[in-house]
Scaffold this active site. Structure first.
Site, PDB file in Angstrom:
ATOM      1  N   SER A 145       0.846  -1.195   0.000  1.00 22.58           N
ATOM      2  CA  SER A 145       0.000   0.000   0.000  1.00 22.58           C
ATOM      3  C   SER A 145       0.876   1.238   0.000  1.00 22.58           C
ATOM      4  CB  SER A 145      -0.943   0.011   1.216  1.00 22.58           C
ATOM      5  OG  SER A 145      -0.200   0.141   2.407  1.00 22.58           O
ATOM      6  N   GLY A 146       0.241   2.389  -0.156  1.00 23.05           N
ATOM      7  CA  GLY A 146       0.943   3.664  -0.047  1.00 23.05           C
ATOM      8  C   GLY A 146       2.123   3.802  -0.991  1.00 23.05           C
ATOM      9  N   GLU A 171      -0.075  -8.847   5.362  1.00 19.41           N
ATOM     10  CA  GLU A 171      -1.491  -8.575   5.137  1.00 19.41           C
ATOM     11  C   GLU A 171      -2.332  -9.805   5.460  1.00 19.41           C
ATOM     12  OE1 GLU A 171      -2.477  -5.645   4.595  1.00 19.41           O
ATOM     13  OE2 GLU A 171      -0.774  -4.585   3.721  1.00 19.41           O
ATOM     14  N   ASP A 183       6.207 -11.308   8.407  1.00 24.40           N
ATOM     15  CA  ASP A 183       6.802 -10.233   9.205  1.00 24.40           C
ATOM     16  C   ASP A 183       8.119  -9.768   8.588  1.00 24.40           C
ATOM     17  OD1 ASP A 183       7.735  -8.498  11.107  1.00 24.40           O
ATOM     18  OD2 ASP A 183       8.000 -10.001  12.685  1.00 24.40           O
ATOM     19  N   ALA A 239       5.717   1.026   7.455  1.00 24.90           N
ATOM     20  CA  ALA A 239       5.102   1.889   8.475  1.00 24.90           C
ATOM     21  C   ALA A 239       4.329   0.955   9.380  1.00 24.90           C
ATOM     22  CB  ALA A 239       4.178   2.908   7.830  1.00 24.90           C
ATOM     23  N   TYR A 299       9.060  11.606   6.069  1.00 22.61           N
ATOM     24  CA  TYR A 299       8.164  12.754   5.947  1.00 22.61           C
ATOM     25  C   TYR A 299       8.642  13.785   6.955  1.00 22.61           C
ATOM     26  CZ  TYR A 299       3.914  15.577   6.323  1.00 22.61           C
ATOM     27  OH  TYR A 299       3.026  16.618   6.342  1.00 22.61           O
ATOM     28  N   TYR A 301       5.039  15.642  14.919  1.00 23.39           N
ATOM     29  CA  TYR A 301       5.747  14.742  14.013  1.00 23.39           C
ATOM     30  C   TYR A 301       7.259  14.951  14.078  1.00 23.39           C
ATOM     31  CZ  TYR A 301       6.281  11.558  10.112  1.00 23.39           C
ATOM     32  OH  TYR A 301       6.629  10.477   9.345  1.00 23.39           O
ATOM     33  N   LYS A 326      12.925   9.350  12.551  1.00 18.75           N
ATOM     34  CA  LYS A 326      13.304   9.762  11.198  1.00 18.75           C
ATOM     35  C   LYS A 326      14.728  10.320  11.174  1.00 18.75           C
ATOM     36  CE  LYS A 326       9.452   8.501   9.281  1.00 18.75           C
ATOM     37  NZ  LYS A 326       9.414   7.302   8.428  1.00 18.75           N
ATOM     38  N   THR A 375      -3.013   8.370   3.415  1.00 13.86           N
ATOM     39  CA  THR A 375      -2.701   6.943   3.566  1.00 13.86           C
ATOM     40  C   THR A 375      -3.277   6.488   4.899  1.00 13.86           C
ATOM     41  OG1 THR A 375      -0.612   7.325   4.741  1.00 13.86           O
ATOM     42  CG2 THR A 375      -0.481   7.173   2.333  1.00 13.86           C
TER      43      THR A 375
END
Length: 401
Positions: free
Chosen positions: A51-52, A75, A111, A141, A226, A236, A245, A276
């Site tokens: 995803s994303g 998933e 995993d 994430a 980000y 953040y 980060k 997302t």
């Protein structure tokens, strides 16, 4: 079964397999419209591929450069009674489309933090991919990580550091502007967030791939980050996640020094704000995204995940002129450059101060934010009949670990 959206907090608890497939097809079409280039990645490992930005980069590599791709994700498949996760349907749709296009596509569900996963990936690279990969994309994430050495579970937090943070936010269930207060992280929470979302696992992956001798000469690796703006910094960039980060940046410099010996390199790519599942969980971010989307759309600067992934590969990592990508003073690839333009941010700050319950839908792109959020789960597509019966059990060529 007939599947409609059900939301709880910032999570949609149902998913639509057909809608998810169409989302993937739409991204593939977007990449194909830019043409296929040959001077780029040939064999790509994407860690966090369902995803994303991870999914978008896998699509961009496969359908924009004809690359063989190996995708790793965690998933849940659908059952007779319950839909699977959106990422399961996304990965299935990618695999189907890639194989239909004659592209090599392999997927492993398990995993990604585990040593078993690293061993399995290395085995597949050696047995099926000619023994080497030349691009490693790190796009995990996760709210938690099981430490491979001890089995201990670490959890990440979205909290400020030092003092509680009070900010405007949206209650997405009631479409109301609220004041959200987030208490500061403890020292342990900060350390655990760095362990989950920092660079440790990325480095373990590159170490394992290097030791197994499966990195081609000139291999590149990229991890996603980000930074955001003053509006979101307290929660953040200046919060626990920002420490993680910063650890990612430090890891990038170490990995870059090592990979340069192979003629390759490592970078963190700083990406723009997008809708997302991860960003929906961050206080203040949905409101900021609703504002910045409106401003960027009005200026003709709007991008989604696939446009960002295409720009990352085509205009940064694999430039047509063969020149190295422009980086900032921290050696990061900046794809948040349009979002951080002074004119964009100045307008965002004005709207941020003006927005109320009464003008939320006028001043911001909140209606589209809600649509985009549900679209992540396969809903809100005009080309899908949501009252039609659909089979939630979608199978594809995936190794279960």
């Amino acid at each position: 079964m007939i599947i409609h959206p059900k939301t709880r907090g910032f999570i949609c608890t149902t998913t639509h397999p057909v809608g998810c497939e169409y989302n993937v097809l739409e991204q593939i079409q977007s990449t194909r419209a830019r043409g296929v280039r040959s001077n780029g990645p040939k064999k790509v490992l994407v860690i966090g591929a369902s995803s994303g930005y991870g999914l978008a980069t896998r699509i961009s590599a496969a359908f924009g450069f004809g690359a063989d791709t190996l995708g790793v994700f965690f998933e849940k498949p659908g059952t007779e009674k319950k839909p699977g996760t959106a990422g399961w349907y996304n990965a299935a749709a990618f695999d189907k489309s890639a194989k239909n296009a004659g592209l090599y596509s392999r997927s492993i569900n398990g995993d990604a933090f585990s040593d078993e996963m690293r061993a399995k990936v290395i085995e597949i690279i050696k047995s099926e991919m000619g023994g080497h990969v030349d691009l490693v994309v790190y796009s995990l994430a996760s709210p938690l990580r099981k430490m491979p050495s001890t089995g201990e579970i670490k959890r990440s937090v979205l909290k400020p550091i030092g003092v509680a943070h009070i900010s405007n936010a949206i209650d997405t269930n009631k479409d109301q502007i609220i004041q959200a207060t987030v208490e500061p992280a403890t020292e342990q929470e900060i350390a655990d967030t760095v362990a989950v979302m920092g660079g440790q696992d990325w480095e373990l992956w590159i170490n394992a791939l290097t030791q197994a001798d499966v990195l081609a000469p000139q291999t590149r690796t990229v991890a996603f980050s980000y930074i955001g703006t003053e509006i979101t910094w307290p929660i953040y960039w200046h919060g626990a996640l920002g420490k993680a980060k910063a650890d990612l940046d430090a890891t990038s410099r170490r990995l870059d020094a090592r990979l340069q010996a192979l003629g390759g390199g490592a970078n963190v790519a700083v990406l723009k704000s997008v809708v997302t599942q991860a960003s929906a969980a961050i206080p203040a971010l949905p409101l900021y995204i609703a504002i910045v989307f409106k401003v960027m759309k009005e200026k003709g600067l709007h991008e989604g995940t696939i446009e960002q992934a295409d720009r990352l590969l085509r205009e940064r990592l694999y430039r047509e002129d063969g020149q190295p990508a422009a980086v900032d003073e921290e050696h990061r690839l900046r794809l948040d450059d349009w979002e951080l333009r002074e004119d964009v941010q100045a307008t965002c700050k004005v709207i941020w101060k003006q927005v109320t319950n009464e003008n939320l839908f006028q001043l911001t792109d909140y209606a589209n934010y809600k649509r985009d959020f549900l679209k992540l789960f396969g809903f809100e597509r005009a080309d899908v009949d949501y009252d039609a019966d659909v089979n939630p059990e979608v199978t594809f060529d995936v190794i279960e670990l």
